[in-house]
Design a protein around this motif. Structure first.
Motif, PDB file in Angstrom:
ATOM      1  N   ARG A  11      50.823  29.565  44.443  1.00 52.37           N
ATOM      2  CA  ARG A  11      51.582  31.586  45.105  1.00 52.37           C
ATOM      3  C   ARG A  11      50.889  31.691  43.616  1.00 52.37           C
ATOM      4  O   ARG A  11      49.661  32.948  42.857  1.00 52.37           O
ATOM      5  CB  ARG A  11      52.951  31.590  44.185  1.00 52.37           C
ATOM      6  N   ARG A  12      50.018  31.109  42.382  1.00 55.32           N
ATOM      7  CA  ARG A  12      49.702  31.537  40.990  1.00 55.32           C
ATOM      8  C   ARG A  12      48.034  31.198  41.202  1.00 55.32           C
ATOM      9  O   ARG A  12      47.789  32.756  41.006  1.00 55.32           O
ATOM     10  CB  ARG A  12      50.121  30.498  40.067  1.00 55.32           C
ATOM     11  N   GLY A  13      47.203  30.690  41.924  1.00 60.46           N
ATOM     12  CA  GLY A  13      46.472  31.157  42.435  1.00 60.46           C
ATOM     13  C   GLY A  13      46.136  31.542  43.383  1.00 60.46           C
ATOM     14  O   GLY A  13      44.897  32.332  43.918  1.00 60.46           O
ATOM     15  N   GLY A  14      46.800  31.970  44.033  1.00 63.73           N
ATOM     16  CA  GLY A  14      46.828  32.768  45.906  1.00 63.73           C
ATOM     17  C   GLY A  14      46.563  34.581  45.701  1.00 63.73           C
ATOM     18  O   GLY A  14      45.262  34.934  45.893  1.00 63.73           O
ATOM     19  N   GLY A  15      46.583  35.221  44.276  1.00 65.39           N
ATOM     20  CA  GLY A  15      45.909  36.340  43.878  1.00 65.39           C
ATOM     21  C   GLY A  15      44.774  36.486  43.957  1.00 65.39           C
ATOM     22  O   GLY A  15      43.682  37.519  44.212  1.00 65.39           O
ATOM     23  N   PRO A  16      43.978  35.509  42.932  1.00 61.92           N
ATOM     24  CA  PRO A  16      42.543  35.658  43.079  1.00 61.92           C
ATOM     25  C   PRO A  16      41.982  35.309  44.232  1.00 61.92           C
ATOM     26  O   PRO A  16      40.620  36.227  44.721  1.00 61.92           O
ATOM     27  CB  PRO A  16      42.057  35.217  41.859  1.00 61.92           C
ATOM     28  N   ALA A  17      42.224  34.408  45.120  1.00 62.27           N
ATOM     29  CA  ALA A  17      41.431  34.061  46.098  1.00 62.27           C
ATOM     30  C   ALA A  17      41.704  34.972  47.456  1.00 62.27           C
ATOM     31  O   ALA A  17      40.377  35.234  48.220  1.00 62.27           O
ATOM     32  CB  ALA A  17      42.153  32.551  46.640  1.00 62.27           C
ATOM     33  N   MET A  18      43.042  35.530  47.075  1.00 61.96           N
ATOM     34  CA  MET A  18      42.974  36.493  48.231  1.00 61.96           C
ATOM     35  C   MET A  18      41.841  38.142  47.877  1.00 61.96           C
ATOM     36  O   MET A  18      41.900  38.353  49.086  1.00 61.96           O
ATOM     37  CB  MET A  18      44.380  37.176  48.105  1.00 61.96           C
ATOM     38  N   GLY A  19      41.905  38.197  46.717  1.00 62.77           N
ATOM     39  CA  GLY A  19      41.132  39.010  46.491  1.00 62.77           C
ATOM     40  C   GLY A  19      39.896  39.333  46.993  1.00 62.77           C
ATOM     41  O   GLY A  19      38.703  40.152  47.263  1.00 62.77           O
ATOM     42  N   ILE A  20      38.877  37.654  46.553  1.00 68.58           N
ATOM     43  CA  ILE A  20      37.510  37.349  47.683  1.00 68.58           C
ATOM     44  C   ILE A  20      37.787  37.315  48.796  1.00 68.58           C
ATOM     45  O   ILE A  20      36.785  37.593  48.957  1.00 68.58           O
ATOM     46  CB  ILE A  20      37.252  35.492  46.043  1.00 68.58           C
ATOM     47  N   PHE A  21      38.297  36.691  49.179  1.00 64.63           N
ATOM     48  CA  PHE A  21      38.678  36.876  50.953  1.00 64.63           C
ATOM     49  C   PHE A  21      38.641  38.305  51.177  1.00 64.63           C
ATOM     50  O   PHE A  21      37.791  38.447  52.564  1.00 64.63           O
ATOM     51  CB  PHE A  21      40.329  36.577  51.264  1.00 64.63           C
ATOM     52  N   ALA A  22      39.124  39.301  51.068  1.00 61.83           N
ATOM     53  CA  ALA A  22      39.009  40.229  51.185  1.00 61.83           C
ATOM     54  C   ALA A  22      37.877  40.755  51.540  1.00 61.83           C
ATOM     55  O   ALA A  22      37.218  41.499  51.549  1.00 61.83           O
ATOM     56  CB  ALA A  22      39.987  41.573  50.220  1.00 61.83           C
ATOM     57  N   VAL A  23      37.453  40.826  49.731  1.00 62.00           N
ATOM     58  CA  VAL A  23      35.791  41.316  49.800  1.00 62.00           C
ATOM     59  C   VAL A  23      34.740  40.473  50.920  1.00 62.00           C
ATOM     60  O   VAL A  23      34.203  41.390  50.893  1.00 62.00           O
ATOM     61  CB  VAL A  23      35.437  41.106  48.329  1.00 62.00           C
ATOM     62  N   MET A  24      34.569  39.341  50.727  1.00 66.46           N
ATOM     63  CA  MET A  24      34.225  38.965  52.130  1.00 66.46           C
ATOM     64  C   MET A  24      34.720  39.128  53.245  1.00 66.46           C
ATOM     65  O   MET A  24      33.318  40.023  53.791  1.00 66.46           O
ATOM     66  CB  MET A  24      34.200  37.538  51.952  1.00 66.46           C
ATOM     67  N   VAL A  25      35.509  39.680  53.717  1.00 71.40           N
ATOM     68  CA  VAL A  25      35.391  40.486  55.263  1.00 71.40           C
ATOM     69  C   VAL A  25      35.251  42.008  54.736  1.00 71.40           C
ATOM     70  O   VAL A  25      34.941  42.019  56.190  1.00 71.40           O
ATOM     71  CB  VAL A  25      37.458  40.761  55.304  1.00 71.40           C
TER      72      VAL A  25
END
Length: 81
Positions: A11-25
């Motif tokens: 949960r703590r590291g999910g924010g940046p990972a989700m942001g990177i995933f959204a930029v890639m998509v």
């Protein structure tokens, strides 16, 4: 004091990972929607098909009412790529 659980670390590291995933998509969607993204970013021309050769600027000129003594003549110049 205590070791954080796996879920807490995710949960703590999910924010940046989700942001990177959204930029890639978004980047993949942009490349699918506009096959010539480089042409749009560099030259500002957004097309559905990529040109087969180099870009060439063409000019179209039109003159209406250009007569000696008249003040309301018009010269229209249009660039085309």
């Amino acid at each position: 004091m205590f070791e954080p659980s796996v879920w807490q670390r995710l949960r703590r590291g999910g924010g940046p990972a989700m942001g990177i995933f959204a930029v890639m998509v978004a980047a993949i969607g942009l490349c699918i929607g506009y096959p010539c993204v480089w042409l749009g970013l560099v030259h500002g021309i957004w097309t559905d098909r990529c040109p087969t050769g180099d870009l060439r600027l063409d000019v179209e000129a039109r003159a209406d009412g250009l007569l000696r003594g008249l003040e309301d003549g018009r010269l229209t110049v249009r660039p085309r790529a």
